[in-house]
Design a protein around this motif. Structure first.
Motif, PDB file in Angstrom:
ATOM      1  N   ASP A   1       4.958 -12.442   1.749  1.00 17.86           N
ATOM      2  CA  ASP A   1       3.994 -11.348   1.713  1.00 17.86           C
ATOM      3  C   ASP A   1       4.693 -10.097   2.220  1.00 17.86           C
ATOM      4  OD1 ASP A   1       1.826  -9.674   1.967  1.00 17.86           O
ATOM      5  OD2 ASP A   1       1.212 -10.531   3.891  1.00 17.86           O
ATOM      6  N   THR A   2       4.927  -9.120   1.344  1.00 17.99           N
ATOM      7  CA  THR A   2       5.701  -7.959   1.771  1.00 17.99           C
ATOM      8  C   THR A   2       5.229  -6.677   1.098  1.00 17.99           C
ATOM      9  OG1 THR A   2       7.900  -7.034   1.947  1.00 17.99           O
ATOM     10  CG2 THR A   2       7.457  -8.332  -0.012  1.00 17.99           C
ATOM     11  N   VAL A   3       5.512  -5.552   1.750  1.00 16.28           N
ATOM     12  CA  VAL A   3       5.180  -4.252   1.186  1.00 16.28           C
ATOM     13  C   VAL A   3       6.351  -3.734   0.342  1.00 16.28           C
ATOM     14  CG1 VAL A   3       4.253  -1.988   1.773  1.00 16.28           C
ATOM     15  CG2 VAL A   3       3.963  -3.881   3.352  1.00 16.28           C
ATOM     16  N   ALA A   4       7.539  -4.229   0.653  1.00 14.47           N
ATOM     17  CA  ALA A   4       8.741  -3.802  -0.065  1.00 14.47           C
ATOM     18  C   ALA A   4       8.672  -4.255  -1.523  1.00 14.47           C
ATOM     19  CB  ALA A   4       9.977  -4.398   0.611  1.00 14.47           C
ATOM     20  N   PRO A   5       9.430  -3.600  -2.417  1.00 21.28           N
ATOM     21  CA  PRO A   5       9.366  -3.924  -3.843  1.00 21.28           C
ATOM     22  C   PRO A   5       9.654  -5.388  -4.174  1.00 21.28           C
ATOM     23  CG  PRO A   5      10.685  -1.970  -3.484  1.00 21.28           C
ATOM     24  CD  PRO A   5      10.319  -2.459  -2.150  1.00 21.28           C
TER      25      PRO A   5
ATOM     26  N   LEU B   1       7.573   2.759  18.114  1.00 16.50           N
ATOM     27  CA  LEU B   1       8.414   1.657  18.559  1.00 16.50           C
ATOM     28  C   LEU B   1       7.754   0.333  18.174  1.00 16.50           C
ATOM     29  CD1 LEU B   1       9.040   3.189  22.046  1.00 16.50           C
ATOM     30  CD2 LEU B   1      10.662   3.108  20.165  1.00 16.50           C
ATOM     31  N   ALA B   2       8.550  -0.718  18.209  1.00 17.39           N
ATOM     32  CA  ALA B   2       8.029  -2.013  17.796  1.00 17.39           C
ATOM     33  C   ALA B   2       7.871  -2.931  18.990  1.00 17.39           C
ATOM     34  CB  ALA B   2       8.965  -2.651  16.785  1.00 17.39           C
ATOM     35  N   THR B   3       6.839  -3.749  18.967  1.00 15.37           N
ATOM     36  CA  THR B   3       6.700  -4.767  19.995  1.00 15.37           C
ATOM     37  C   THR B   3       7.188  -6.098  19.427  1.00 15.37           C
ATOM     38  OG1 THR B   3       4.489  -5.311  19.265  1.00 15.37           O
ATOM     39  CG2 THR B   3       4.675  -3.626  20.964  1.00 15.37           C
ATOM     40  N   PRO B   4       7.552  -7.030  20.312  1.00 11.81           N
ATOM     41  CA  PRO B   4       8.010  -8.339  19.832  1.00 11.81           C
ATOM     42  C   PRO B   4       6.996  -9.000  18.906  1.00 11.81           C
ATOM     43  CG  PRO B   4       8.380  -8.135  22.184  1.00 11.81           C
ATOM     44  CD  PRO B   4       7.658  -6.904  21.756  1.00 11.81           C
ATOM     45  N   ILE B   5       5.706  -8.818  19.199  1.00 14.30           N
ATOM     46  CA  ILE B   5       4.690  -9.474  18.369  1.00 14.30           C
ATOM     47  C   ILE B   5       4.692  -8.898  16.960  1.00 14.30           C
ATOM     48  CG2 ILE B   5       2.203  -9.849  18.123  1.00 14.30           C
ATOM     49  CD1 ILE B   5       2.269  -9.610  21.314  1.00 14.30           C
ATOM     50  N   GLU B   6       4.845  -7.575  16.870  1.00 19.17           N
ATOM     51  CA  GLU B   6       4.912  -6.948  15.546  1.00 19.17           C
ATOM     52  C   GLU B   6       6.083  -7.494  14.751  1.00 19.17           C
ATOM     53  OE1 GLU B   6       3.027  -2.511  16.328  1.00 19.17           O
ATOM     54  OE2 GLU B   6       5.191  -2.809  16.322  1.00 19.17           O
ATOM     55  N   VAL B   7       7.228  -7.619  15.440  1.00 17.61           N
ATOM     56  CA  VAL B   7       8.414  -8.142  14.766  1.00 17.61           C
ATOM     57  C   VAL B   7       8.155  -9.554  14.270  1.00 17.61           C
ATOM     58  CG1 VAL B   7      10.816  -8.804  15.069  1.00 17.61           C
ATOM     59  CG2 VAL B   7       9.999  -6.685  16.052  1.00 17.61           C
ATOM     60  N   TRP B   8       7.548 -10.355  15.125  1.00 18.85           N
ATOM     61  CA  TRP B   8       7.249 -11.737  14.761  1.00 18.85           C
ATOM     62  C   TRP B   8       6.317 -11.779  13.551  1.00 18.85           C
ATOM     63  CZ3 TRP B   8       8.918 -16.433  15.141  1.00 18.85           C
ATOM     64  CH2 TRP B   8       8.069 -17.479  14.790  1.00 18.85           C
TER      65      TRP B   8
ATOM     66  N   PHE C   1       5.904  -9.493  11.312  1.00 18.96           N
ATOM     67  CA  PHE C   1       6.638  -9.031  10.134  1.00 18.96           C
ATOM     68  C   PHE C   1       7.468 -10.159   9.540  1.00 18.96           C
ATOM     69  CE2 PHE C   1      10.726  -7.621   8.495  1.00 18.96           C
ATOM     70  CZ  PHE C   1      10.323  -6.816   7.457  1.00 18.96           C
ATOM     71  N   MET C   2       8.206 -10.859  10.440  1.00 22.81           N
ATOM     72  CA  MET C   2       9.080 -11.920   9.955  1.00 22.81           C
ATOM     73  C   MET C   2       8.262 -13.043   9.327  1.00 22.81           C
ATOM     74  SD  MET C   2      11.960 -12.053  12.927  1.00 22.81           S
ATOM     75  CE  MET C   2      12.970 -13.326  12.213  1.00 22.81           C
ATOM     76  N   TYR C   3       7.127 -13.352   9.924  1.00 23.23           N
ATOM     77  CA  TYR C   3       6.282 -14.412   9.389  1.00 23.23           C
ATOM     78  C   TYR C   3       5.797 -14.033   7.992  1.00 23.23           C
ATOM     79  CZ  TYR C   3       2.684 -17.935   8.992  1.00 23.23           C
ATOM     80  OH  TYR C   3       1.932 -18.969   8.551  1.00 23.23           O
ATOM     81  N   ALA C   4       5.336 -12.763   7.878  1.00 24.13           N
ATOM     82  CA  ALA C   4       4.834 -12.299   6.587  1.00 24.13           C
ATOM     83  C   ALA C   4       5.934 -12.338   5.536  1.00 24.13           C
ATOM     84  CB  ALA C   4       4.286 -10.879   6.718  1.00 24.13           C
ATOM     85  N   GLU C   5       7.149 -11.935   5.922  1.00 23.20           N
ATOM     86  CA  GLU C   5       8.260 -11.939   4.970  1.00 23.20           C
ATOM     87  C   GLU C   5       8.590 -13.355   4.526  1.00 23.20           C
ATOM     88  OE1 GLU C   5      10.370  -9.749   3.463  1.00 23.20           O
ATOM     89  OE2 GLU C   5       9.171  -8.032   4.093  1.00 23.20           O
TER      90      GLU C   5
END
Lengths: 268, 323
Positions: free
Chosen positions: B83-87, B66-73, B75-79
């Motif tokens: 900075d991303t893992v996706a192609p 499951l995801a926590t709000p901090i993880e989501v934040w 992720f969004m910041y990195a995107e």
């Protein structure tokens, strides 16, 4: 021979009607004809099966008994989902009578109204997996706000005089709600229901694609993976026709009957 | 605080509104709907964390699924910083999708306007297409996604077609309505003075059609976008919808939630930052037409009491935005 003005108008109207019907039928012939012609000529028949092929496939699927079981699974989900969404939405709508709760849930309702079903489908699929309440919560999250908006709107137009009178005569909360609030809200509830159904069926099919092993969405997905375009088309069209029929004919008829005593609503 | 107290003490408690003023400030703040609205966000976060814990406990799997709000934040910041893992990063994927949306939008506006004008002007043409346009209007985007992805495969063609097919019925219906609401007098007069049909369309029809065209453009964009995301999800190899599915397939809940937020933010920006100011600017010269009254016999729109005073466009958008 003299022609009266009335006859002229009549003739013009008749001509108008024939033109309309002729072009309408022509429309059907041209569209279906092009579709049938294009299948196998413009595109391979496997890629674009014509209408006759679709009808054949539908009969085949029906004989296998697949149609009935798929519809049963999907309809159960829809009914359950829309029912829960309706209860949650109506409860929220009633809660927002209170100004504090109205403030609290304001953003929740905006989010519920604007976020597309796809988002909820994928999130609940990841969280709940294949458990039955995954798709259920996706349907609820996508449609509850529509009921809430309708209920809240109904509450906004409540007959204040009648309620004030009831309060003055010390009518209890339960009876006040039963005899004044709910009858007034009934049409709003009903439209909220119709509304959430029209979105609910699309979301349900979408959830079935990701997290179900039965139902129309599941069959569609399997057909797509197996590259059976005729089955994909058949499922799409069958359900499309069914949903439209239910929404436009069945629900409309029920609503007209239900509100026959209130002509101003029944007429819409 | 004391000032408030004395003021309210002096004022006669005639209206019920005044009487609430006597409450102590703390209580008044607690009771205010504005505070309630502010409280909603922390309430959601707390609910999120608690239900994370409950779900992980009751099903006995690792809560890192499951995801926590901090993880989501994060992720969004990195995107957002690329900075991303996706192609492809956020800007590239949205760029790809926006290009397809733009192309499909132009096609659906051109073809839809032509058909709509035809249907508005001639009863025969209207009867010819009417039922089919209505059927298109109610078709879910999912249907196009599955159907087109099989025919056209992975590439640009499928998504563009999906945008066209999702948006075009709305363009047709609105333009037709616009044509029908053109001032009849002007039309009759121009006919009487022998103005050529082309000139008539250019000088009489188009100006009065403009608000409807704008509404049509709005639909075509917002509904086309929804259709685009769904077809990229099922039959794409890049684009926003595909990347959304990428995170789903990777079973990264924070990615899925983060991307959902990007979609919502994108829709809000498109509506409030791009379309709304343009519409205000374009219609400044005719304030009454700022919100055209679009009437349509839409198969997908239920006539319902709520929102009845709002323009129909909002209703449709709400309905359509869901699929």
């Amino acid at each position: 021979m003299r022609v009266t003005e009335e006859e002229l108008v009549k003739a013009a109207r008749r001509k108008d009607l024939t033109v309309r019907w002729v072009s309408r039928i022509l429309g059907y012939i041209v569209v279906l004809g092009t579709w049938e012609w294009a299948s196998g000529r413009v595109l391979e028949e496997n890629l674009l099966p014509g209408p006759t092929r679709v009808v054949q496939t539908a009969i085949e699927l029906f004989n296998k008994g697949k149609i009935f079981s798929a519809f049963e699974a999907t309809l159960t989900r829809i009914v359950l989902g829309v029912a829960v969404a309706f209860l949650v939405g109506a409860a929220l709508g009633i809660l927002t009578q209170n100004r504090w709760f109205a403030g609290f849930f304001k953003d929740a309702i905006t989010i519920g109204l604007t976020s597309p079903g796809l988002i909820w489908v994928l999130i609940t699929a990841l969280v709940f997996g294949n458990r039955w309440y995954g798709p259920l919560s996706a349907i609820v999250l996508t449609t509850f706000a529509l009921v809430t908006v309708n209920v809240a709107e109904g509450i906004g137009t409540l007959p204040k005089d009648t309620i004030d009178m009831a309060k003055a005569f010390k009518v209890g909360v339960v009876r006040r709600n039963r005899h004044i609030v709910i009858p007034h809200l009934a049409p709003f509830l009903f439209t909220g229901f119709r509304f959430s159904f029209s979105i609910g069926w699309k979301v349900t099919v979408l959830t079935e694609i990701f997290t179900a092993s039965s139902g129309i969405g599941f069959e569609m997905r399997i057909a797509q993976i197996l590259f059976r375009q005729d089955e994909v088309l058949t499922w799409i069209l069958l359900f499309f026709v069914f949903a439209l029929f239910f929404e436009k004919v069945v629900l409309q008829a029920i609503e007209n009957r239900f509100f026959r005593w209130r002509k101003e609503i029944a007429s819409t | 605080m004391t000032a408030v107290m004395t003021e309210s003490a002096q004022s006669s408690p005639q209206s019920p509104r005044r009487s609430t003023r006597r409450l102590p400030l703390a209580l008044r703040v607690l009771r205010s709907p504005r505070l309630a609205r502010v409280l909603f966000l922390p309430a959601v976060l707390i609910f999120w964390l608690i239900s994370n814990k409950l779900i992980a406990d009751s099903w006995g799997f690792d809560s890192s699924v499951l995801a926590t709000p901090i993880e989501v934040w994060d992720f969004m910041y990195a995107e957002v910083t690329g900075d991303t893992v996706a192609p492809a990063n956020l800007y590239q994927t949205f760029g790809i999708s926006l290009r397809r949306l733009g192309l499909g939008f132009v096609i659906s506006m051109t073809v839809g306007t032509t058909l709509g004008i035809g249907m508005g002007l001639s009863k025969a043409v209207n009867a010819f297409f009417h039922d089919w346009v209505m059927a298109l209007l109610a078709m879910p985007a999912l249907a196009w996604a599955l159907f087109l992805s099989l025919i056209l495969g992975f590439g640009d063609k499928g998504p563009v077609w999906a945008v066209v097919l999702a948006g075009i019925p709305f363009v047709i219906v609105n333009v037709r309505e616009g044509v029908r609401s053109t001032p009849r007098d002007l039309f009759d007069m121009s006919t009487a003075f022998g103005v050529s049909p082309l000139k008539r369309i250019r000088h009489v029809l188009l100006p009065s059609l403009f608000p409807f065209l704008f509404a049509a453009a709005r639909y075509a964009l917002s509904i086309g976008w929804k259709g685009l995301v769904i077809i990229e999800l099922f039959g794409g190899q890049d684009g926003a919808g595909w990347t959304f599915k990428f995170w789903y397939d990777a079973h990264r809940l924070h990615g899925v939630i983060g991307y959902s937020m990007f979609f919502v933010i994108f829709a809000l920006v498109l509506e409030n930052v791009v379309l709304e100011p343009i519409s205000r600017r374009v219609f400044k010269w005719r304030p009454s037409l700022n919100q055209p009254d679009i009437v349509e016999e839409d198969m997908d729109v239920v006539k319902y009491p709520a929102l009845a005073d709002e323009s129909l466009s909002d209703r449709d958008t709400i309905i359509q935005e869901k699929n």
